[in-house]
Design a protein around this motif. Structure first.
Motif, mmCIF file in Angstrom:
data_model
loop_
_atom_site.group_PDB
_atom_site.id
_atom_site.type_symbol
_atom_site.label_atom_id
_atom_site.label_comp_id
_atom_site.label_asym_id
_atom_site.label_seq_id
_atom_site.Cartn_x
_atom_site.Cartn_y
_atom_site.Cartn_z
ATOM 1 N N SER A 1 41.302 93.550 25.435
ATOM 2 C CA SER A 1 42.125 93.531 26.653
ATOM 3 C C SER A 1 41.512 94.324 27.808
ATOM 4 N N THR A 2 40.669 95.309 27.511
ATOM 5 C CA THR A 2 40.072 96.130 28.570
ATOM 6 C C THR A 2 38.680 95.644 28.963
ATOM 7 N N ILE A 3 38.291 94.476 28.466
ATOM 8 C CA ILE A 3 36.983 93.901 28.790
ATOM 9 C C ILE A 3 37.176 92.783 29.808
ATOM 10 N N GLN A 4 36.438 92.851 30.890
ATOM 11 C CA GLN A 4 36.627 91.915 31.995
ATOM 12 C C GLN A 4 35.718 90.696 31.848
ATOM 13 N N SER A 5 36.131 89.775 31.007
ATOM 14 C CA SER A 5 35.377 88.538 30.826
ATOM 15 C C SER A 5 36.225 87.529 30.070
ATOM 16 N N SER A 6 36.201 86.288 30.533
ATOM 17 C CA SER A 6 36.941 85.228 29.849
ATOM 18 C C SER A 6 36.210 84.756 28.595
ATOM 19 N N ASN A 7 34.946 85.184 28.435
ATOM 20 C CA ASN A 7 34.162 84.792 27.260
ATOM 21 C C ASN A 7 34.309 85.773 26.105
ATOM 22 N N VAL A 8 35.173 86.765 26.270
ATOM 23 C CA VAL A 8 35.412 87.754 25.215
ATOM 24 C C VAL A 8 36.866 87.644 24.780
ATOM 25 N N ILE A 9 37.078 87.402 23.491
ATOM 26 C CA ILE A 9 38.437 87.212 22.985
ATOM 27 C C ILE A 9 38.656 88.061 21.739
ATOM 28 N N ASN A 10 39.913 88.176 21.352
ATOM 29 C CA ASN A 10 40.271 88.874 20.119
ATOM 30 C C ASN A 10 40.139 87.939 18.919
ATOM 31 N N LEU A 11 39.977 88.537 17.755
ATOM 32 C CA LEU A 11 39.881 87.747 16.526
ATOM 33 C C LEU A 11 41.113 86.869 16.339
ATOM 34 N N ASN A 12 42.294 87.418 16.651
ATOM 35 C CA ASN A 12 43.518 86.644 16.441
ATOM 36 C C ASN A 12 43.706 85.522 17.461
ATOM 37 N N GLU A 13 42.779 85.412 18.413
ATOM 38 C CA GLU A 13 42.833 84.335 19.399
ATOM 39 C C GLU A 13 41.808 83.234 19.121
ATOM 40 N N LEU A 14 40.952 83.464 18.134
ATOM 41 C CA LEU A 14 39.813 82.568 17.918
ATOM 42 C C LEU A 14 40.237 81.138 17.596
ATOM 43 N N GLU A 15 41.162 80.974 16.684
ATOM 44 C CA GLU A 15 41.563 79.628 16.268
ATOM 45 C C GLU A 15 42.130 78.835 17.442
ATOM 46 N N ASP A 16 43.049 79.446 18.196
ATOM 47 C CA ASP A 16 43.640 78.753 19.345
ATOM 48 C C ASP A 16 42.594 78.463 20.415
ATOM 49 N N TYR A 17 41.672 79.401 20.612
ATOM 50 C CA TYR A 17 40.632 79.209 21.626
ATOM 51 C C TYR A 17 39.793 77.976 21.303
ATOM 52 N N LEU A 18 39.351 77.870 20.067
ATOM 53 C CA LEU A 18 38.509 76.739 19.680
ATOM 54 C C LEU A 18 39.287 75.423 19.726
ATOM 55 N N ASN A 19 40.521 75.457 19.271
ATOM 56 C CA ASN A 19 41.316 74.228 19.241
ATOM 57 C C ASN A 19 41.687 73.737 20.639
ATOM 58 N N ASN A 20 41.895 74.666 21.566
ATOM 59 C CA ASN A 20 42.390 74.293 22.895
ATOM 60 C C ASN A 20 41.297 74.218 23.958
ATOM 61 N N TYR A 21 40.068 74.570 23.605
ATOM 62 C CA TYR A 21 38.990 74.552 24.594
ATOM 63 C C TYR A 21 38.763 73.123 25.095
ATOM 64 N N ASN A 22 38.635 72.999 26.413
ATOM 65 C CA ASN A 22 38.452 71.663 26.985
ATOM 66 C C ASN A 22 37.690 71.749 28.299
ATOM 67 N N ASP A 23 36.455 71.289 28.286
ATOM 68 C CA ASP A 23 35.704 71.185 29.539
ATOM 69 C C ASP A 23 35.213 69.754 29.757
ATOM 70 N N GLY A 24 35.909 68.819 29.096
ATOM 71 C CA GLY A 24 35.598 67.410 29.289
ATOM 72 C C GLY A 24 34.556 66.844 28.346
ATOM 73 N N ILE A 25 33.968 67.694 27.510
ATOM 74 C CA ILE A 25 32.943 67.227 26.573
ATOM 75 C C ILE A 25 33.600 66.697 25.302
ATOM 76 N N HIS A 26 33.052 65.607 24.782
ATOM 77 C CA HIS A 26 33.556 65.053 23.522
ATOM 78 C C HIS A 26 32.376 64.531 22.709
ATOM 79 N N TYR A 27 32.177 65.132 21.546
ATOM 80 C CA TYR A 27 31.103 64.699 20.654
ATOM 81 C C TYR A 27 31.677 63.824 19.544
#
Length: 238
Positions: free
Chosen positions: A140-166
Motif C-alpha cells: 500500500s505504501t509503494i507508488q506503482s500500479s505494477n506492484v500488488i499484494n499476494l492476496n490480490e494476485l488471483e484477481d489481478y491475473l483474472n481481470n487484467y485486460n489490455d485487449g490482448i487475446h492469445y
C-alpha cells in the motif's frame, strides 16, 4: 573477532533473505498452480533462467502465459513498511518494532530488465507485462500500479485486460519456446554475471544492450539513460 562477527552476521542475514525469498516464491507458485488447474489454457514456469545474447544470466521467479497476457513476476518477501516508487534506485524498508531501516534494490527496475531480455529472447513478438508481488501484503505504501499484494494476485491475473487475446495454440507455442530457452547454469555463474553487470554500469556501459550510458534530465532530475533509447529504456539515477 569483531570482523568475524560482522562477517557471520552478513552470512546469516543473506541466508535468511534467500530462505524468505524462496518461501515467498512457493506461495505464489501455489496460487499459480491453482489457477492452472482451474484454467487448462494457463501455463506457468517457475525459477526460469535465461541467457541473453551476451551470455549473461537472468533469473525470473515466475512467468505466466494466459489468454489475456504474458506476465513476468518478481516476488518480494519484505516485512515491515516499504516505501518506494518506479523511479527510485532503492526502496526503504522500515521495521516498526525497532525503527531500523534497510535499503533494497528497486524490484520494478530489476524486473524491467527481465522483461526486456525475455521480450528479446521471444523475438519481440509479444508484450510482456511486469508484475511485482509483495508476499506480506504490504504494497500500500509503494507508488506503482505494477506492484500488488499476494492476496490480490488471483484477481489481478483474472481481470487484467489490455485487449490482448492469445489462443490455446499460441499459449502452448510460447510455453514451449520458453522451455527451450531455459538455461542450465550454477548459482555461482549467475552471481558472477551480476558482478559483471555492476562493473559495466560503473564503466558507463548499458547492461541490457551494451549501449553508452549518457546523462539526461527528466521530471525527477538528472539521470543516466541508454544511448539506444527508445529501443532500450535502461536508466540509472545519478
Amino acid at each position: 573477532m569483531r570482523i568475524l562477527r560482522t562477517v557471520i552476521r552478513r552470512i546469516v542475514r543473506a541466508a535468511n533473505i534467500d530462505y524468505k525469498g524462496r518461501k515467498g516464491e512457493f506461495k505464489v507458485n501455489e496460487i499459480l498452480d491453482t489457477l492452472s488447474a482451474e484454467d487448462t489454457k494457463q501455463k506457468h514456469i517457475n525459477n526460469f533462467t535465461l541467457l541473453d545474447e551476451k551470455d549473461k544470466s537472468h533469473q525470473i521467479d515466475h512467468i505466466v502465459i494466459r489468454e489475456n497476457g504474458i506476465f513476468c513476476i518478481e516476488t518480494k518477501n519484505f516485512r515491515g513498511v516499504i516505501h518506494g516508487n518506479e523511479k527510485q534506485e532503492k526502496w526503504i524498508q522500515t521495521i516498526p518494532s525497532s525503527g531500523r531501516k534497510y535499503r533494497y534494490l528497486n524490484p520494478i527496475k530489476q524486473n524491467a530488465s527481465h522483461v526486456y531480455h525475455l521480450s528479446k529472447a521471444l523475438g519481440d513478438k509479444y508484450k510482456i507485462n511486469s508484475l511485482v508481488v509483495m508476499i506480506r501484503n504490504n504494497a500500500s505504501t509503494i507508488q506503482s500500479s505494477n506492484v500488488i499484494n499476494l492476496n490480490e494476485l488471483e484477481d489481478y491475473l483474472n481481470n487484467y485486460n489490455d485487449g490482448i487475446h492469445y489462443s490455446n495454440g499460441e499459449i502452448i507455442e510460447i510455453y514451449n519456446s520458453l522451455n527451450d530457452l531455459q538455461a542450465d547454469i550454477t548459482n555461482l555463474e549467475h552471481v558472477q554475471n551480476i558482478r559483471q553487470t555492476k562493473r559495466e554500469i560503473i564503466q558507463g556501459v548499458c547492461p541490457r544492450c551494451g549501449g553508452e550510458l549518457v546523462e539526461r534530465e527528466g521530471k525527477y532530475g538528472k539521470f543516466y539513460g541508454c544511448s539506444n533509447f527508445p529501443d532500450c529504456k535502461f536508466t540509472k539515477n545519478k
